[in-house]
Design an enzyme around this catalytic site. Structure first.
Site, PDB file in Angstrom:
ATOM      1  N   TRP A 179       0.803  -1.216   0.000  1.00  0.00           N
ATOM      2  CA  TRP A 179       0.000   0.000   0.000  1.00  0.00           C
ATOM      3  C   TRP A 179       0.836   1.267   0.000  1.00  0.00           C
ATOM      4  CZ3 TRP A 179       1.729   2.538   4.177  1.00  0.00           C
ATOM      5  CH2 TRP A 179       2.170   1.789   5.272  1.00  0.00           C
ATOM      6  N   ASN A 180       2.091   1.197   0.398  1.00  0.00           N
ATOM      7  CA  ASN A 180       2.815   2.441   0.676  1.00  0.00           C
ATOM      8  C   ASN A 180       3.250   3.197  -0.576  1.00  0.00           C
ATOM      9  OD1 ASN A 180       4.655   0.247   0.324  1.00  0.00           O
ATOM     10  ND2 ASN A 180       6.292   1.484   1.194  1.00  0.00           N
ATOM     11  N   PRO A 204      -2.835  -6.052  -5.579  1.00  0.00           N
ATOM     12  CA  PRO A 204      -2.463  -4.893  -4.779  1.00  0.00           C
ATOM     13  C   PRO A 204      -3.162  -4.934  -3.433  1.00  0.00           C
ATOM     14  CG  PRO A 204      -4.176  -4.285  -6.325  1.00  0.00           C
ATOM     15  CD  PRO A 204      -3.870  -5.749  -6.575  1.00  0.00           C
ATOM     16  N   ASP A 205      -2.678  -4.160  -2.487  1.00  0.00           N
ATOM     17  CA  ASP A 205      -3.401  -4.004  -1.233  1.00  0.00           C
ATOM     18  C   ASP A 205      -4.758  -3.367  -1.529  1.00  0.00           C
ATOM     19  OD1 ASP A 205      -4.165  -2.486   1.373  1.00  0.00           O
ATOM     20  OD2 ASP A 205      -2.562  -3.834   1.991  1.00  0.00           O
ATOM     21  N   GLY A 254       6.810  -6.416   0.561  1.00  0.00           N
ATOM     22  CA  GLY A 254       6.027  -6.360   1.782  1.00  0.00           C
ATOM     23  C   GLY A 254       6.883  -6.670   2.990  1.00  0.00           C
ATOM     24  N   SER A 255       6.270  -7.181   4.028  1.00  0.00           N
ATOM     25  CA  SER A 255       6.971  -7.433   5.280  1.00  0.00           C
ATOM     26  C   SER A 255       7.855  -8.670   5.187  1.00  0.00           C
ATOM     27  CB  SER A 255       5.961  -7.626   6.414  1.00  0.00           C
ATOM     28  OG  SER A 255       5.283  -8.874   6.272  1.00  0.00           O
ATOM     29  N   GLU A 276      11.253  -7.971  -1.971  1.00  0.00           N
ATOM     30  CA  GLU A 276      11.792  -6.778  -1.309  1.00  0.00           C
ATOM     31  C   GLU A 276      11.041  -6.605  -0.014  1.00  0.00           C
ATOM     32  OE1 GLU A 276      11.293  -2.681  -0.660  1.00  0.00           O
ATOM     33  OE2 GLU A 276      12.005  -2.379  -2.715  1.00  0.00           O
ATOM     34  N   LEU A 277      11.774  -6.698   1.107  1.00  0.00           N
ATOM     35  CA  LEU A 277      11.140  -6.817   2.419  1.00  0.00           C
ATOM     36  C   LEU A 277      11.494  -5.618   3.309  1.00  0.00           C
ATOM     37  CD1 LEU A 277      11.836 -10.648   2.789  1.00  0.00           C
ATOM     38  CD2 LEU A 277       9.891  -9.496   1.689  1.00  0.00           C
ATOM     39  N   GLU A 408      11.201  -2.467  12.940  1.00  0.00           N
ATOM     40  CA  GLU A 408      10.878  -1.505  11.903  1.00  0.00           C
ATOM     41  C   GLU A 408       9.647  -0.710  12.331  1.00  0.00           C
ATOM     42  OE1 GLU A 408      10.529  -1.403   7.051  1.00  0.00           O
ATOM     43  OE2 GLU A 408       9.700  -3.132   8.116  1.00  0.00           O
TER      44      GLU A 408
END
Length: 539
Positions: A179-180, A204-205, A254-255, A276-277, A408
């Site tokens: 979402w960011n 997507p979110d 994401g996370s 990519e975390l 984080e």
């Protein structure tokens, strides 16, 4: 918590940027929502879910929710379109990206409104997404043919063996985007997949699905076959695994926790994945740094998109000899940042995206202050501006027992640490399982690059926050350690979506005893040949 009680525009609290005079409803009318929602792969009469505009708390969009059966449909449609797309010449596929580039820049105001209303970020930070997406479109539109062309390789036997390495599309890429950065992290990862000849099923979110749907509509206008990009929207723990379990390759942002699950599911099927975390990124201000530039850069590094950026800085290491002078400059700039939720340029920082993000930021700050940290700037929520605003915050005196030290935060909070030697700074910056991005500030670029090479992160910026490395789209970008696998951008960013294929043609004689040679004479001949090839410098 420190007492920050000054009036709204005074010395203590961040000032409020003037409003833009436009409401969420006027910027994103329900007619636009309905049109974009038709791009979701979901059965007629599907259940729906409302999203909320973070800037105001108003209802934003009622979106149909996809089911696992809808994911099956998405893959069927995508596979049906992929082979014909892959048969097109690379340059014809690349031309779609270049047309998309021009359309995006021409109609950027439309998507800037969507990004702001869905994420709550300031318009300048929304523009960063437009900028990054256009750069990726231009790069792969121009460079894809070179990345994907057949390459002659050395054969088993010089002259007699003709060997070519080719690149073939994976098929259908399953993409899960967060979402960011809803434009950049959905479209920029999809563009190289498309130009490499793949189809994409993207989840997507839900909160930011309108931005991805708008981008899909624009790409179709640029010439992308509509069925080639399928978008499914729904509950992450249900729809996410369905996307992964049907993909020929997985692209996930994401996370770290969810990334591990994605990697396990992909590995069980022997399917590749790029991830990519998370990150706990560090900025190092060396003793010889230009403190004015470093303080200005730290504001961008820490508070762009309200800190909801995977590559933003959450740990700031300052040489003890300049710490006080740097912090005076940094804190003053941070207190002066204008907060606002207007749909126009002017605000320096916007809102957090959700109550969950606000709760995490609040917890990290309050627990740190209770345990002895000092607030140098910010430190409070700002419900007077909007329901999810939190001031850009600088914490000094953070210790490793505090959650904000290692977890984080993903919000507008940075912790300050002092160091005496570069060895100490490098060791402490590297003392984290994450390794996504870092930043080094010094007047000596040679020295800065030497320090950068010692930092265990996928990207390092010297005298810049994050944009220099991220914007260098011909170079790879990604994380080490718990920050992920694989890379976006550059050659790696497109070749990950392909299978390497070697085609070797043998001429004159086989690679086996022939022309009357017995096994022993064949072995002797090739032994002499190998020695000669080494002496002649063959690779």
């Amino acid at each position: 918590m420190t007492d920050i009680t000054a009036e709204n525009s005074g010395a203590g609290r961040n000032p409020v940027a003037p409003g833009a005079g436009r409401t969420v409803a006027s910027a994103v009318p329900q007619s636009l929502v309905a049109r974009l929602a038709r791009g979701i792969t979901a059965a007629e009469g599907a259940a729906t879910e409302w999203t909320v505009a973070p800037l105001t708390g108003e209802p934003l969009a009622e979106l149909p929710q996809s089911t696992v059966a809808d994911v099956d449909t998405a893959y069927r449609l995508a596979r049906g379109a992929q082979q014909a797309w892959a048969a097109r010449p690379v340059r014809a596929r690349a031309a779609v990206l270049l047309r998309f580039h021009d359309l995006l820049l021409k109609r950027q105001d439309e998507v800037l409104d969507l990004i702001q209303t869905e994420t709550g970020k300031a318009r300048l930070h929304a523009f960063e997404e437009v900028l990054a997406t256009a750069m990726a479109a231009r790069h792969y539109g121009r460079a894809a043919a070179g990345y994907l062309k057949d390459r002659r390789r050395g054969g088993a036997v010089p002259v007699l063996t003709h060997t070519v390495e080719g690149r073939r599309p994976k098929g259908v890429v399953g993409q899960i985007s967060p979402w960011n950065y809803p434009l950049e992290l959905s479209v920029s990862d999809a563009l190289p997949a498309f130009v490499a000849g793949n189809a994409v099923v993207n989840k997507p979110d839900t909160q930011t699905a309108l931005t991805a749907l708008w981008a899909r509509e624009l790409l179709v206008e640029a010439g992308l076959p509509a069925e080639l990009w399928q978008i499914v929207v729904g509950d992450g723990p249900v729809i996410g695994p369905a996307v992964v379990e049907r993909a020929d390759y997985v692209s996930f942002t994401g996370s770290t926790r969810t990334g591990r699950e994605v990697a396990q599911r992909a590995a069980a099927r022997l399917v590749g994945a790029s991830l990519e975390l998370g990150g706990k990124n560090a900025m190092l201000v060396l003793a010889d740094a230009d403190l004015e530039k470093a303080a200005e850069g730290a504001v961008r590094a820490c508070f762009s998109s309200a800190g909801q950026l995977c590559i933003s800085i959450e740990r700031l290491f300052v040489h003890g000899s300049v710490a006080d002078a740097f912090l005076e400059r940094f804190a003053a700039r941070t207190r002066a940042l204008r907060l606002g939720g207007g749909l126009a340029y002017g605000a320096d920082m916007g809102s957090l995206v959700s109550q969950r993000q606000l709760d995490t930021v609040t917890r990290h700050v309050e627990e740190a202050v209770k345990a002895g940290a000092t607030v140098l700037a910010g430190g409070q929520a700002r419900p007077d501006i909007g329901p999810l605003f939190f001031e850009p915050t600088i914490l000094d005196g953070v210790t490793d027992q505090m959650a904000v030290c290692a977890e984080e935060t993903f919000g507008p909070v940075v912790s300050i640490y002092r160091f005496d030697t570069e060895d100490e700074a490098v060791a402490t910056a590297n003392a984290t399982p994450y390794g996504l991005n870092s930043s080094v500030w010094t007047r000596d670029l040679r020295r800065g690059r030497a320090v950068a090479a010692r930092l265990r992160t996928g990207t390092v910026n010297v005298n810049e926050a994050y944009a220099a490395a991220y914007g260098s789209v011909a170079s790879p970008m990604g994380g080490m350690g718990d920050s992920g696998l694989g890379r976006r951008h550059g050659a790696e960013g497109i070749l990950r979506y392909t299978e390497a294929q070697t085609i070797a043609s043998q001429r004159v004689m086989p690679l086996a005893p022939a022309f009357g040679l017995d096994d022993e004479k064949f072995a002797a001949l090739f032994t002499r040949s190998l020695r000669a090839l080494k002496a002649l410098g063959f690779k």
